[in-house]
Design an enzyme around this catalytic site. Structure first.
Site, PDB file in Angstrom:
ATOM      1  CG  ASN A 236      -2.168  -0.864   0.946  1.00 47.97           C
ATOM      2  OD1 ASN A 236      -3.041  -0.473   0.182  1.00 47.97           O
ATOM      3  ND2 ASN A 236      -2.206  -2.039   1.528  1.00 47.97           N
ATOM      4  CD  GLU A 237       6.306   2.902   2.614  1.00 56.33           C
ATOM      5  OE1 GLU A 237       6.510   1.760   3.046  1.00 56.33           O
ATOM      6  OE2 GLU A 237       6.964   3.887   2.964  1.00 56.33           O
ATOM      7  NE  ARG A 238       7.863  -0.786  -1.708  1.00 47.44           N
ATOM      8  CZ  ARG A 238       8.354  -1.890  -1.174  1.00 47.44           C
ATOM      9  NH1 ARG A 238       7.923  -3.067  -1.573  1.00 47.44           N
ATOM     10  NH2 ARG A 238       9.274  -1.820  -0.244  1.00 47.44           N
TER      11      ARG A 238
END
Ligand SMILES: Cc1cc2nc3c(=O)[nH]c(=O)nc-3n(C[C@H](O)[C@H](O)[C@H](O)COP(=O)(O)OP(=O)(O)OC[C@H]3O[C@@H](n4cnc5c(N)ncnc54)[C@H](O)[C@@H]3O)c2cc1C
Length: 393
Positions: A229-231
């Site tokens: 999700n961060e990327r």
């Protein structure tokens, strides 16, 4: 099943009950959350309506047209982009109810206590220890590069709970209270002069077992939800045409004809096209997300975003000539917002250097694309079945 017409009606009802012109921002955002219009694909009672994710656009369009206040994703990016999907996937009902509303409204800022000195790209090598003591875990260790720790109320944290297991298997995932005794936050200055991130020292911090996400020893699996999700949240945020780094350069190009040269023209055109391709590919990735979980393809977007930001901001400094070498202010700041495009050309140039490191370095993301998207053989590993405590460090 909630459809577009129903969501439009609900959004209009929200506006009628809480007119944006006369309602304060936080009251409006809380009412929006309670109406299930925060993230419509989340469950009822948790800011959503179990609706298809694609229908969020319907709600956003109605609220934007009425100039309704929005939660600022830059300020609460780690909470929204990383903590929330992980809490949704792995939190107990009590944890979801306690954390998701203040997170979405922005009342509580989150940070991410993952990286350590010696455990960045090789994150699973981390050494911060969590030891069970009754209903609590007692956590000690050092984290680093922690964005927003100085303003955060809560943190997502991974720590080693079993040093006798191989490194990926002895990790557990927790929610850490940043105001607890034993949490010390120290600023780290960046190349820009400001201190957006910190070192965080954890000395005997007590975390209740109720604030564990996922099973004991399953923290690596839980962390994958956060990292994917961060990327996507770094590389795939929605931007308008000529939004992001390319915007200020094209603006200068249009307003300052005296700066133009044939060579710069060619390079700007190439970068403009690449920025537009990346923007549209990001849009496609978002639509793909509507159908399920973020995949490793998000790493490709994050790679493109980092490379383009560095090339475009470099071109902007060149375009401005001597003026591009001036820097506005070296005063140490403790910003509350992570701002990639703000301030002047010099700031953008320096800040973009971090884009290829934060959220996973470009080299490591290339490995992920090679292995998980293209199916190429993985890097040789000599630590697979060795207990973490026996690894050479
Ligand atoms: C602006 C910024 C904000 C950040 N915010 C946070 C945060 O909020 N929370 C958090 O937990 N962390 C945060 N980080 C940390 C970031 O995730 C790490 O810096 C990153 O994962 C790299 O780890 P490292 O610094 O230990 O470098 P290392 O892992 O030591 O890497 C050094 C170099 O070796 C290369 N390398 C390493 N392994 C391989 C490999 N297998 N193949 C090829 N090359 C390799 C790397 O690409 C890099 O060039 C932030 C970093 C920055 C710059």
């Amino acid at each position: 099943m909630t459809d577009a017409a129903e969501l439009r009606t609900r959004a209009e009802e929200l506006l009628a009950a809480h007119p944006p012109a006369t309602t304060d921002r936080t009251t409006f955002l809380k009412a929006r959350f309670d109406a299930g219009l925060a993230w419509v694909h989340y469950p009822k009672g948790l800011g959503g309506l179990d609706a298809p994710r694609s229908l969020q656009a319907v709600v956003d369009a109605v609220l934007n047209a009425a100039d309704a206040p929005d939660n600022d994703p830059r300020r609460i990016g780690i909470g929204l982009g990383m903590a929330a999907p992980t809490i949704l996937a792995y939190g107990s009902e009590e944890v979801k109810e306690r954390f998701l509303r203040p997170l979405w409204v922005g009342d509580e800022v989150w940070c991410q206590l993952f990286s350590e000195p010696g455990a960045g790209s090789d994150l699973a090598a981390l050494g911060t220890r969590a030891v069970r003591d009754g209903d609590d875990w007692v956590v000690s260790g050092q984290k680093v590069w922690t964005s927003s720790a100085h303003v955060a109320r809560w943190a997502i944290l991974i720590a080693r709970t079993d040093p006798d297991l191989p490194k990926h298997r002895g990790i557990t995932y927790f929610i850490c209270d940043m105001t607890d005794p034993g949490v010390e936050v120290r600023p780290l200055r960046q190349i820009t002069g400001e201190a957006e991130f910190n070192e965080v020292f954890l000395s005997g911090v007590r975390i209740p077992d109720a604030h564990r996400l996922g099973e004991v020893g399953e923290g690596w699996k839980v962390a994958q939800t956060t990292l994917m999700n961060e990327r996507v949240s770094i590389g795939g945020s929605r931007i308008p045409r000529e939004g992001g780094m390319i915007g200020p350069v094209t603006q200068t190009w249009r307003e300052r004809p005296e700066l133009r040269t044939h060579d710069l023209h060619q390079r700007l055109l190439t970068l403009w096209v690449e920025a537009e391709v990346a923007r549209l590919a990001g849009e496609r990735l978002r639509q793909q997300l509507v159908a399920g979980q973020p995949g490793p393809e998000g790493s490709g977007m994050k790679l493109a975003f980092a490379r383009l930001n560095q090339e475009i901001s470099g071109l902007e400094v060149e375009l401005r000539g001597e003026e591009g070498l001036l820097y506005d202010d070296w005063t140490m700041r403790r910003p509350e917002l992570v701002d990639f495009t703000g301030r002047d050309a010099g700031y953008r140039y320096l800040r973009s250097k971090g884009n290829s490191i934060e959220g996973g370095t470009s080299e490591v993301l290339l490995n992920i694309v090679a292995e998980r998207v293209l199916g190429l053989p993985s890097e040789p590993r000599n630590d697979k079945d060795i207990a973490w405590k026996d690894l050479a460090r």
